[in-house]
Design an enzyme around this catalytic site. Sequence first.
Site, PDB file in Angstrom:
ATOM      1  CD1 TRP A 225      -2.862   1.413   0.723  1.00 37.54           C
ATOM      2  CD2 TRP A 225      -1.595   2.367   1.890  1.00 37.54           C
ATOM      3  NE1 TRP A 225      -3.346   2.557   1.293  1.00 37.54           N
ATOM      4  CE2 TRP A 225      -2.568   3.192   2.144  1.00 37.54           C
ATOM      5  CE3 TRP A 225      -0.426   2.830   2.932  1.00 37.54           C
ATOM      6  CZ2 TRP A 225      -2.624   4.300   2.564  1.00 37.54           C
ATOM      7  CZ3 TRP A 225      -0.389   4.048   3.490  1.00 37.54           C
ATOM      8  CH2 TRP A 225      -1.642   4.859   3.297  1.00 37.54           C
ATOM      9  CG  HIS A 226       3.369   2.214   3.389  1.00 34.88           C
ATOM     10  ND1 HIS A 226       2.487   1.258   4.146  1.00 34.88           N
ATOM     11  CD2 HIS A 226       3.101   3.598   4.025  1.00 34.88           C
ATOM     12  CE1 HIS A 226       2.226   1.898   5.130  1.00 34.88           C
ATOM     13  NE2 HIS A 226       2.607   3.154   5.052  1.00 34.88           N
ATOM     14  N   GLY A 227       3.686   1.654  -1.206  1.00 33.49           N
ATOM     15  CA  GLY A 227       4.541   1.703  -2.499  1.00 33.49           C
ATOM     16  C   GLY A 227       4.709   0.592  -3.319  1.00 33.49           C
TER      17      GLY A 227
END
Length: 472
Positions: free
Chosen positions: A320-322
């Site tokens: 989700w962060h990257g």
Amino acid sequence: MVFSSVTFLFYFLPAFLLCYFATPGVRAKNMVLLAFSLVFYAWGGLPNVLVLAASIVGNYFLALAIDRRSERWRLRVLGLAVAANLCGLIAFKYSGFLAQNFNVLLAPTGLALPVVHPALPLGISFFTFHAISYLVDVYRRKASANGRFEEIAVYITMFPQLVAGPIVRYSTIHRRIRQRRTTLGRVSAGLRIFVIGLSWKVLIADEVAPVVSAVFDHTATPNLGEAWLGVTAYALQIYFDFGGYSNMAIGLAIAMGLKFPRNFNLPYGARSISDFWRRWHMSLSSWFRDYLYIPLGGNRHGHWHTAANLWTVFLLCGLWHGASWTFVIWGAHHGTFLVLERTRFGAWMKTAPRVLSHLYVLLVVLTGWVWFRADSLPQALELFQGLVGMNGAGYLSTQLEVELKPVTLAILVLAWPLAMFGLPRPGGRSMAPKVRLAVFGAVDSLVVWGLFVLCVLSVGAATYSPFLYFRF
């Protein structure tokens, strides 16, 4: 546009507050909030607004469909709605990453998929999760689908939390969107929290940022001292940057008569990784818990099933962060220790001396930040080699020495107790309650005004410094 910019502080925010409080009625205030939120978002590029508008319109009608369908069809419509939101997120954020990895598998065949990296709409990960929470809350009947389109638009687009959270669930805020009250006391309290968050970002996070950049971006093989300086500085930068943004968003919400959830609670003072995730980015960790971990079965089906659920959640949390393997490894890193803490190791850590448990958490978190901040796997491995002394223990680089100004060194030392334990509680218990309240009220006001003046001076002299979580 960022909160810690001249444009926001001296033009956008005063204009918004003036229009907002001069407008009578909650519904009219919502229209003012919606208009300013769209301007705020459009500042990052007009194409972003089209993606956001499509999300608002689509989820408005999908929620109505879920609410009005029979029980037989509600789950199917929810599945379709969630899939549509995730497809949009995957298309913009992960299509290039997926194509690159498929091409590795297809290499022996001589085939290759086109690798396209679309421009990432600002805050798409956040407003997608907001939309999914709305749909699921309607399905679970924690809230009814809202027939007022502008209220759904306000929920998704509210500029304080639009691009970097905290993640606000519809079921916790929908009543205040329609009915809320603003008072001078709430405005004062909200702006106080806003100034504190601004000072975290401008006076702490931005001050240590050059040290982080000198190590991660300009040192090919960091030695022992450089590696540890870079990692500890980054731990402070990301906490005070993201925590500062969250405080500013929460403060603005309070001033408007809304309420956002707390997002941080001294995470570096945790005594276990489980405790760390109850304190760090609390709105995201609780979102994954309630909308993914518990539906997967949580901890109800034995150790191995629980371990699989934790790993699934944190691999997805990392992704989700990257769109990078470094983020996936960061998620796996935390998931591994969360699973380990459910064994005898966790029971032993509960009885360990307080100092040892704090050191354990800091070691796990700091080594995790290496994966999170590194631009590639080779760079992360170079940092780890530096942390264990494999790159030597010589002098600091010239650039790093230049960035280690006296003020920066002082912040690197003093910010750690603040991040771990917060401010000490004020004394004065022997004073009469009214006197004590007056004294500490005056001191608090002076400190807040002093911080605001320092922030204004710093913002006026600084270059553009976006919040770290804008990239997500």
